[in-house]
Write a protein that holds these residues in place. Structure first.
Motif, mmCIF file in Angstrom:
data_model
loop_
_atom_site.group_PDB
_atom_site.id
_atom_site.type_symbol
_atom_site.label_atom_id
_atom_site.label_comp_id
_atom_site.label_asym_id
_atom_site.label_seq_id
_atom_site.Cartn_x
_atom_site.Cartn_y
_atom_site.Cartn_z
ATOM 1 N N ALA A 146 0.835 -1.209 0.000
ATOM 2 C CA ALA A 146 0.000 0.000 0.000
ATOM 3 C C ALA A 146 0.867 1.255 0.000
ATOM 4 O O ALA A 146 0.589 2.226 -0.715
ATOM 5 N N TYR A 147 1.940 1.256 0.802
ATOM 6 C CA TYR A 147 2.870 2.390 0.810
ATOM 7 C C TYR A 147 3.476 2.620 -0.579
ATOM 8 O O TYR A 147 3.551 3.756 -1.071
ATOM 9 N N LEU A 148 3.909 1.541 -1.208
ATOM 10 C CA LEU A 148 4.549 1.664 -2.512
ATOM 11 C C LEU A 148 3.556 2.077 -3.591
ATOM 12 O O LEU A 148 3.903 2.851 -4.503
ATOM 13 N N MET A 149 2.327 1.581 -3.504
ATOM 14 C CA MET A 149 1.303 2.004 -4.464
ATOM 15 C C MET A 149 0.981 3.486 -4.305
ATOM 16 O O MET A 149 0.802 4.202 -5.297
ATOM 17 N N TYR A 150 0.882 3.948 -3.080
ATOM 18 C CA TYR A 150 0.631 5.373 -2.837
ATOM 19 C C TYR A 150 1.737 6.213 -3.472
ATOM 20 O O TYR A 150 1.466 7.194 -4.185
ATOM 21 N N ALA A 151 2.992 5.835 -3.225
ATOM 22 C CA ALA A 151 4.117 6.608 -3.756
ATOM 23 C C ALA A 151 4.105 6.613 -5.283
ATOM 24 O O ALA A 151 4.340 7.656 -5.915
ATOM 25 N N GLU A 152 3.823 5.472 -5.884
ATOM 26 C CA GLU A 152 3.792 5.407 -7.347
ATOM 27 C C GLU A 152 2.664 6.264 -7.910
ATOM 28 O O GLU A 152 2.854 7.001 -8.890
ATOM 29 N N ALA A 153 1.487 6.166 -7.306
ATOM 30 C CA ALA A 153 0.358 6.967 -7.787
ATOM 31 C C ALA A 153 0.648 8.458 -7.653
ATOM 32 O O ALA A 153 0.260 9.259 -8.517
ATOM 33 N N PHE A 154 1.339 8.855 -6.591
ATOM 34 C CA PHE A 154 1.736 10.260 -6.448
ATOM 35 C C PHE A 154 2.654 10.678 -7.589
ATOM 36 O O PHE A 154 2.432 11.705 -8.238
ATOM 37 N N VAL A 155 3.668 9.893 -7.861
ATOM 38 C CA VAL A 155 4.613 10.242 -8.936
ATOM 39 C C VAL A 155 3.915 10.272 -10.289
ATOM 40 O O VAL A 155 4.244 11.097 -11.156
ATOM 41 N N ARG A 156 2.912 9.442 -10.469
ATOM 42 C CA ARG A 156 2.193 9.393 -11.740
ATOM 43 C C ARG A 156 1.110 10.460 -11.848
ATOM 44 O O ARG A 156 0.350 10.486 -12.820
ATOM 45 N N GLY A 157 1.010 11.339 -10.871
ATOM 46 C CA GLY A 157 0.094 12.460 -10.966
ATOM 47 C C GLY A 157 -1.272 12.223 -10.372
ATOM 48 O O GLY A 157 -2.228 12.955 -10.680
ATOM 49 N N GLY A 158 -1.390 11.244 -9.481
ATOM 50 C CA GLY A 158 -2.685 10.937 -8.888
ATOM 51 C C GLY A 158 -3.049 11.785 -7.692
ATOM 52 O O GLY A 158 -4.113 11.581 -7.098
ATOM 53 N N GLY A 159 -2.197 12.739 -7.324
ATOM 54 C CA GLY A 159 -2.454 13.553 -6.139
ATOM 55 C C GLY A 159 -1.697 13.021 -4.940
ATOM 56 O O GLY A 159 -0.684 12.331 -5.093
ATOM 57 N N GLY A 160 -2.199 13.319 -3.760
ATOM 58 C CA GLY A 160 -1.516 12.894 -2.560
ATOM 59 C C GLY A 160 -0.419 13.852 -2.167
ATOM 60 O O GLY A 160 -0.309 14.967 -2.692
ATOM 61 N N SER A 161 0.423 13.416 -1.249
ATOM 62 C CA SER A 161 1.440 14.265 -0.643
ATOM 63 C C SER A 161 2.826 13.707 -0.895
ATOM 64 O O SER A 161 3.077 12.520 -0.628
ATOM 65 N N ALA A 162 3.731 14.572 -1.381
ATOM 66 C CA ALA A 162 5.123 14.151 -1.570
ATOM 67 C C ALA A 162 5.746 13.749 -0.242
ATOM 68 O O ALA A 162 6.475 12.750 -0.159
ATOM 69 N N ALA A 163 5.456 14.517 0.794
ATOM 70 C CA ALA A 163 6.025 14.220 2.110
ATOM 71 C C ALA A 163 5.566 12.855 2.607
ATOM 72 O O ALA A 163 6.358 12.075 3.152
ATOM 73 N N ASP A 164 4.277 12.558 2.416
ATOM 74 C CA ASP A 164 3.777 11.247 2.842
ATOM 75 C C ASP A 164 4.420 10.126 2.039
ATOM 76 O O ASP A 164 4.804 9.090 2.596
ATOM 77 N N ALA A 165 4.541 10.318 0.720
ATOM 78 C CA ALA A 165 5.135 9.285 -0.124
ATOM 79 C C ALA A 165 6.555 8.970 0.326
ATOM 80 O O ALA A 165 6.941 7.801 0.442
#
Length: 532
Positions: free
Chosen positions: A416-435
């Protein structure tokens, strides 16, 4: 529930497989000579049938480790669902290679398979056997059926929870079908029982169906972390939604990365934690009690005495031991000398086999890093990831050393952590700090300190693909990951791909597995995937 599956004798399969004409003629259901209606005379039968749906991933028949199989045709150990799924996801990639010459097994790593490959065919049959089981459970637990049997309100409430879990298990299975085969036969509980030719559903439409099923049960299934260990709950639903959304562009042509952020955030907020224990504790015989369970969201459970199979974790542990490795160190009575990895995985780790990264679980004594002969076990580093010993080195419960207690972590928080980080890099939103924080939690565990931590500038797609391999190797994610990143077929090269030592690219159509030739000869509604 799942620790006593060996003792559950279910007799529902007599009417199940008739609906699934897409299944191969040489893989027939065993007739247990009891109608499904009569099987529900006892109130406990509902939970027993649900247990069978879960057990369909871990065991391959009604007796353990072999005997009275669900399907006949391929050796019962080879025909185990998890063993086949792992082989599709790992043997086809840079992470695993097998030295055996059983049938066409080596064609998986070489990416030279055809529509007649018996392992691909049996994976397909196993998937639709699971679908057939689930469909029948849902038929037998309809309101009309329960009314006819006079089921009381208390049991009916339990059955509604069971139905949500069954629909999750069917969604999981149809996800595997969608991911591996694309356009497949489609059958639900609304279809009749009997001989008919199922229609083929388009991959994008199957995505919509799986998504709709998961959204429909999201608030009906047991709340996150409130179900029995080994059973699906709300967090498992969120993880599966995250997985399909992460790969939505592959499945449908349209990205859905913002939904990945939404559902991984729900998982992360559900109370799971990354243990302070060493990484390798996740893969030991006591991983259901040693603290690792705080990270595991959905395990496939195994037990040396009660969940016996020559597939699943028996295969993953025994087949990875050979050469100068001492079987007792792994809690088993002997190695099968089959599975190793390639130099491509080893080179993901800085310092390689001597990496400070604690996830580099390689056995190197007497092993060469490079492989010149795939049949020689000592060529290629061995992988020590899974063991049948607890944190104190004590072997599992089976005194023969045949069957392990180790559970397989199908979904865990690290993913789940890795999916969140990937989705952030791919432009899905979220937080850089959290990723960055999520990635560094994993790397702090791996390095036992902050020496391996990254910053936001390091957070690239190439880094994430490599980090997924370092964190999740041999956990049945790699094929799907490589396809999503465009590196599985015509862009990816690793040793012995295309059956040459240095490796070579293969055709892009191999991003999908072929529908079995045997089914195409039976079901005229089916159209083969392009290229086969």
């Amino acid at each position: 529930m799942l620790r006593t599956l060996k003792n559950i004798f279910l007799a529902f399969t007599i009417v199940l497989f008739a609906q699934s004409c897409e299944s191969n003629l040489d893989l027939q259901p065993e007739d247990n000579r009891l109608t499904s209606g009569a099987a529900f005379d006892e109130p406990g039968a509902y939970k027993s049938f649900l247990a069978k749906l879960y057990a369909g991933i871990s065991v391959s028949g009604q007796e353990g480790p072999a005997g009275n199989p669900d399907l006949t045709g391929l050796d019962e150990g080879f025909s185990n669902y998890l063993r086949l799924y792992w082989s599709m996801q790992e043997l086809t990639t840079d992470e695993a290679i097998v030295g055996w010459n059983d049938g066409t097994i080596k064609d998986l790593h070489a990416q030279t398979w055809t529509s007649g490959n018996e392992f691909i065919r049996t994976m397909y049959s196993r998937i639709f056997y699971q679908v057939a089981l689930t469909n029948e459970f849902l038929r037998q637990t309809s309101d009309a059926k329960l009314d006819a049997r006079g089921v009381d309100a208390s049991l009916r409430s339990e059955i509604q929870n069971y139905r949500a879990e069954a629909r999750f298990m069917r969604a999981l299975t149809y996800w595997h079908a969608m991911d591996l085969f694309g356009n497949v036969p489609f059958v639900t509980e609304e279809d009749p029982i009997g001989a008919f030719l199922p229609q083929q559903i388009k991959r994008a439409d199957l995505f919509t169906y799986v998504e709709s099923e998961l959204l429909a049960i999201e608030n009906d299934i047991v709340a996150a972390r409130q179900n029995e260990y080994g059973r699906a709950d709300q967090a498992a639903v969120w993880m599966l939604l995250s997985k399909i959304y992460l790969n939505a562009e592959v499945y449908t042509g349209s990205p859905r990365y913002s939904e990945v952020i939404t559902y991984t955030t729900k998982v992360i907020g559900a109370g799971y934690t990354i243990p302070t224990n060493p990484y390798y504790h996740l893969f030991l015989a006591d991983n259901d009690t040693n603290g690792s369970q705080s990270e595991v969201i959905f395990p496939i459970t195994f037990d040396g005495l009660h969940t016996q199979s020559f597939g699943g974790m028996t295969f993953l542990i025994h087949a990875a031991v050979g050469g100068s490795m001492k079987p007792a160190d792994y809690g088993i009575n002997g190695g099968w000398a089959g599975l190793r990895t390639t130099s491509a995985l080893v080179e993901q780790f800085p310092g390689e086999a001597n990496s400070a990264d604690g996830r580099a679980l390689f056995y190197t004594d007497g092993q060469t890093k490079e492989i010149n002969n795939t049949s020689t076990f000592t060529q290629g580093y061995a992988v020590e990831k899974f063991r049948n010993v607890d944190v104190n080195g004590v072997a599992g419960s089976d005194p023969t050393g045949d069957i392990p207690d180790t559970d397989f972590p199908m979904f865990r928080l690290a993913d789940a952590y890795l999916m969140y980080a990937e989705a952030f890099v791919r432009g899905g939103g979220g937080s850089a700090a959290d990723a960055v924080t999520y990635i560094n939690q994993l790397r702090t565990r791996a390095y036992t300190n902050a020496s391996g931590n990254i910053n936001q500038a390091d957070l690239t797609l190439n880094f994430i693909l490599s980090e997924r391999s370092r964190e999740l190797f041999w956990e049945a994610h790699r094929r799907t990951d490589l396809i999503r990143f465009g590196q599985f077929s015509d862009q990816g090269i690793w040793p012995w791909k295309r059956n040459v030592p240095q490796g070579a690219t293969t055709e892009a159509f191999r991003d999908l597995m072929p529908l079995p030739a045997s089914d195409l000869g039976i079901n005229t509604n089916l159209e083969q995937n392009q290229g086969y």
